[in-house]
Design a protein around this motif. Structure first.
Motif, PDB file in Angstrom:
ATOM      1  N   LYS A   1     116.810  26.717 -85.155  1.00 29.03           N
ATOM      2  CA  LYS A   1     116.845  25.060 -85.831  1.00 29.03           C
ATOM      3  C   LYS A   1     115.793  24.707 -86.372  1.00 29.03           C
ATOM      4  O   LYS A   1     115.867  23.473 -87.303  1.00 29.03           O
ATOM      5  CB  LYS A   1     117.674  24.388 -84.698  1.00 29.03           C
ATOM      6  CG  LYS A   1     118.920  24.536 -84.369  1.00 29.03           C
ATOM      7  CD  LYS A   1     119.471  23.757 -83.281  1.00 29.03           C
ATOM      8  CE  LYS A   1     119.521  22.360 -83.495  1.00 29.03           C
ATOM      9  NZ  LYS A   1     120.481  21.878 -84.723  1.00 29.03           N
TER      10      LYS A   1
ATOM     11  N   ASN B   1     115.815  29.387 -94.844  1.00 28.31           N
ATOM     12  CA  ASN B   1     115.702  28.680 -96.149  1.00 28.31           C
ATOM     13  C   ASN B   1     116.759  28.742 -97.190  1.00 28.31           C
ATOM     14  O   ASN B   1     116.858  27.780 -98.133  1.00 28.31           O
ATOM     15  CB  ASN B   1     114.052  28.976 -96.423  1.00 28.31           C
ATOM     16  CG  ASN B   1     113.247  28.273 -95.708  1.00 28.31           C
ATOM     17  OD1 ASN B   1     113.487  27.323 -95.003  1.00 28.31           O
ATOM     18  ND2 ASN B   1     111.785  28.840 -95.917  1.00 28.31           N
TER      19      ASN B   1
ATOM     20  N   TYR C   1     113.885  25.923 -88.572  1.00 27.81           N
ATOM     21  CA  TYR C   1     113.885  26.142 -90.165  1.00 27.81           C
ATOM     22  C   TYR C   1     115.056  25.912 -90.700  1.00 27.81           C
ATOM     23  O   TYR C   1     115.244  25.629 -91.911  1.00 27.81           O
ATOM     24  CB  TYR C   1     113.550  27.676 -90.151  1.00 27.81           C
ATOM     25  CG  TYR C   1     112.200  28.203 -89.590  1.00 27.81           C
ATOM     26  CD1 TYR C   1     111.126  27.829 -90.212  1.00 27.81           C
ATOM     27  CD2 TYR C   1     112.490  28.997 -88.496  1.00 27.81           C
ATOM     28  CE1 TYR C   1     109.882  28.244 -89.301  1.00 27.81           C
ATOM     29  CE2 TYR C   1     111.252  29.555 -87.882  1.00 27.81           C
ATOM     30  CZ  TYR C   1     109.931  29.185 -88.307  1.00 27.81           C
ATOM     31  OH  TYR C   1     108.823  29.608 -87.620  1.00 27.81           O
ATOM     32  N   SER C   2     116.145  25.698 -90.095  1.00 32.01           N
ATOM     33  CA  SER C   2     117.438  25.581 -90.911  1.00 32.01           C
ATOM     34  C   SER C   2     117.767  23.833 -91.308  1.00 32.01           C
ATOM     35  O   SER C   2     117.439  23.031 -90.415  1.00 32.01           O
ATOM     36  CB  SER C   2     118.710  26.206 -89.852  1.00 32.01           C
ATOM     37  OG  SER C   2     119.739  25.824 -90.709  1.00 32.01           O
ATOM     38  N   LYS C   3     118.009  23.972 -92.760  1.00 28.26           N
ATOM     39  CA  LYS C   3     118.416  22.522 -93.075  1.00 28.26           C
ATOM     40  C   LYS C   3     119.901  22.124 -92.920  1.00 28.26           C
ATOM     41  O   LYS C   3     120.422  21.296 -93.461  1.00 28.26           O
ATOM     42  CB  LYS C   3     117.894  22.412 -94.370  1.00 28.26           C
ATOM     43  CG  LYS C   3     116.259  22.438 -94.415  1.00 28.26           C
ATOM     44  CD  LYS C   3     115.858  22.243 -96.036  1.00 28.26           C
ATOM     45  CE  LYS C   3     114.273  22.570 -95.848  1.00 28.26           C
ATOM     46  NZ  LYS C   3     113.826  22.701 -97.286  1.00 28.26           N
TER      47      LYS C   3
ATOM     48  N   GLU D   1     112.856  32.488 -90.727  1.00 31.17           N
ATOM     49  CA  GLU D   1     112.560  31.470 -91.898  1.00 31.17           C
ATOM     50  C   GLU D   1     113.071  31.699 -93.266  1.00 31.17           C
ATOM     51  O   GLU D   1     113.616  30.580 -93.818  1.00 31.17           O
ATOM     52  CB  GLU D   1     111.055  31.110 -91.913  1.00 31.17           C
ATOM     53  CG  GLU D   1     110.663  29.885 -92.772  1.00 31.17           C
ATOM     54  CD  GLU D   1     109.160  29.685 -92.642  1.00 31.17           C
ATOM     55  OE1 GLU D   1     108.828  28.697 -93.453  1.00 31.17           O
ATOM     56  OE2 GLU D   1     108.373  30.440 -92.125  1.00 31.17           O
TER      57      GLU D   1
END
Length: 272
Positions: free
Chosen positions: A197, A164, A199-201, A160
Motif C-alpha cells: 500500500k 507503479n 507504493y500503490s496508487k 514498487e
C-alpha cells in the motif's frame, strides 16, 4: 464508446471480488451465479477460464475447470457469456482470469474484439511474469482494458515497480502455493500488505485462501478489497445438482447468495 472499468466500479469502502469458473456447472447457471454475486455486493467479478493445466489453481478450482471443460467452455465462449450477463443486468466490472495459452491460441486481436463486444473490462494472466507481460499490458492500456497485476510476498524488490505500473486494482497473493481454502492465514501477510500500500496508487486487493468472515476481519483494515475464489467455487460444487435442476435452481441460488453474504459480512459493501 465502451463503458470503462472505473465507470462500472461501485463506490464502496471495500471491494468484494468473487471468482467463479465460466461454464461451471453449466453456462446458463454461470450467468445466474454472476447476478447473485452482484446482488450479494460484488464490486468486480473475476471470471475464470477453464484450462487443462492450471498451474496456480488448487484442487477445488481444478475440479470446476474440469466440469466446465466437459461443457466445452472456451475463452471465446466465456467472453460471449459476459455479453449475456450484461443483457441480464450485470453492470459491475468483469475481469477475465485466464492462462496465457488460451489468449495466444485465440489471438490477441480477437481477444480485444470480443472484450469490447461483450463488455469485458479487465484481464488477469497468472502464468505471465511481470517482466514478460509488458507487451500485453501496453496493448490492454491502448484498448481500454485493465491489465490486473499480481504481487506476492516473494516479489520483494519488484513490489514498487509492479505497483507503479498496476491498473484497475493490484492483486496481492496472501500466501505461496496454489489457490485453495485455508483454515488460517499467515499473519505475515499484514506486513506485506502494508508495504504494498505504500507504493500503490490504486486499490490493493488480497486473495488466495480467504474463506470465512474471520479471515476478512483480519485483513479488512490492511487492504482495499478482498478476493474470494475457492470458498465460493466449493459452495457451487456442493450445490451442483440443485443448480443444474430448473426446479431447485432458485432455492440453490438463494442459499449460495446467503453463504457469500456471511463470508463478506465484515465488509458488507455500502455506497459511499
Amino acid at each position: 464508446m465502451n463503458t470503462t472499468f472505473n465507470e462500472r466500479l461501485p463506490k464502496v469502502d471495500h471491494l468484494f471480488i468473487p471468482f467463479i469458473v465460466a461454464g461451471d456447472p453449466h453456462p446458463d447457471v454461470t450467468i445466474e451465479l454472476a447476478l447473485a454475486l452482484q446482488e450479494a455486493g460484488a464490486s468486480v467479478l473475476e471470471l475464470g477460464i477453464p484450462y487443462s493445466d492450471p498451474l496456480a489453481d488448487g484442487p477445488i478450482i481444478q475440479r470446476a475447470s474440469q466440469r466446465a471443460l466437459k461443457n466445452n467452455m472456451t475463452l471465446e465462449q466465456a467472453m460471449n457469456l459476459v455479453g449475456k450477463m450484461r443483457e441480464k443486468g450485470l453492470n459491475i466490472p468483469v475481469v477475465v482470469f485466464t492462462y496465457y495459452n488460451p489468449v495466444l491460441q485465440l489471438g490477441e486481436d480477437r481477444f480485444f474484439t470480443l472484450a469490447h463486444k461483450n463488455g469485458v473490462d479487465g484481464l488477469l494472466v497468472p502464468d505471465l511474469p511481470y517482466e514478460e507481460s509488458e507487451h500485453l499490458r501496453e496493448e490492454c492500456q491502448q484498448q481500454g482494458i485493465k491489465y490486473i497485476s499480481l504481487v506476492a510476498p516473494t516479489s520483494s524488490k519488484r513490489i514498487e515497480k509492479i505497483a507503479n505500473n498496476a491498473q484497475g486494482f493490484l492483486y496481492c497473493v496472501s500466501s505461496l502455493g496454489v489457490t485453495g481454502v485455508r483454515d488460517t492465514l499467515n499473519e505475515d501477510v499484514l506486513g506485506f500488505l502494508t508495504e504494498v500500500k505504500q507504493y500503490s496508487k490504486i486499490p490493493v486487493a488480497v486473495g488466495f485462501g480467504i474463506s470465512n468472515a474471520d479471515h476478512v476481519r483480519l485483513l479488512q483494515d490492511h487492504c482495499d478489497g478482498i478476493v474470494i475464489g475457492s470458498a465460493i467455487v466449493r459452495k457451487i460444487e456442493e450445490l451442483n445438482e440443485a443448480l443444474l435442476l430448473p426446479t431447485s435452481r432458485q432455492k440453490a441460488l438463494v442459499e449460495f447468495k446467503g453463504y457469500v453474504e456471511t463470508i463478506i459480512a465484515p465488509i458488507k459493501p455500502c455506497e459511499v
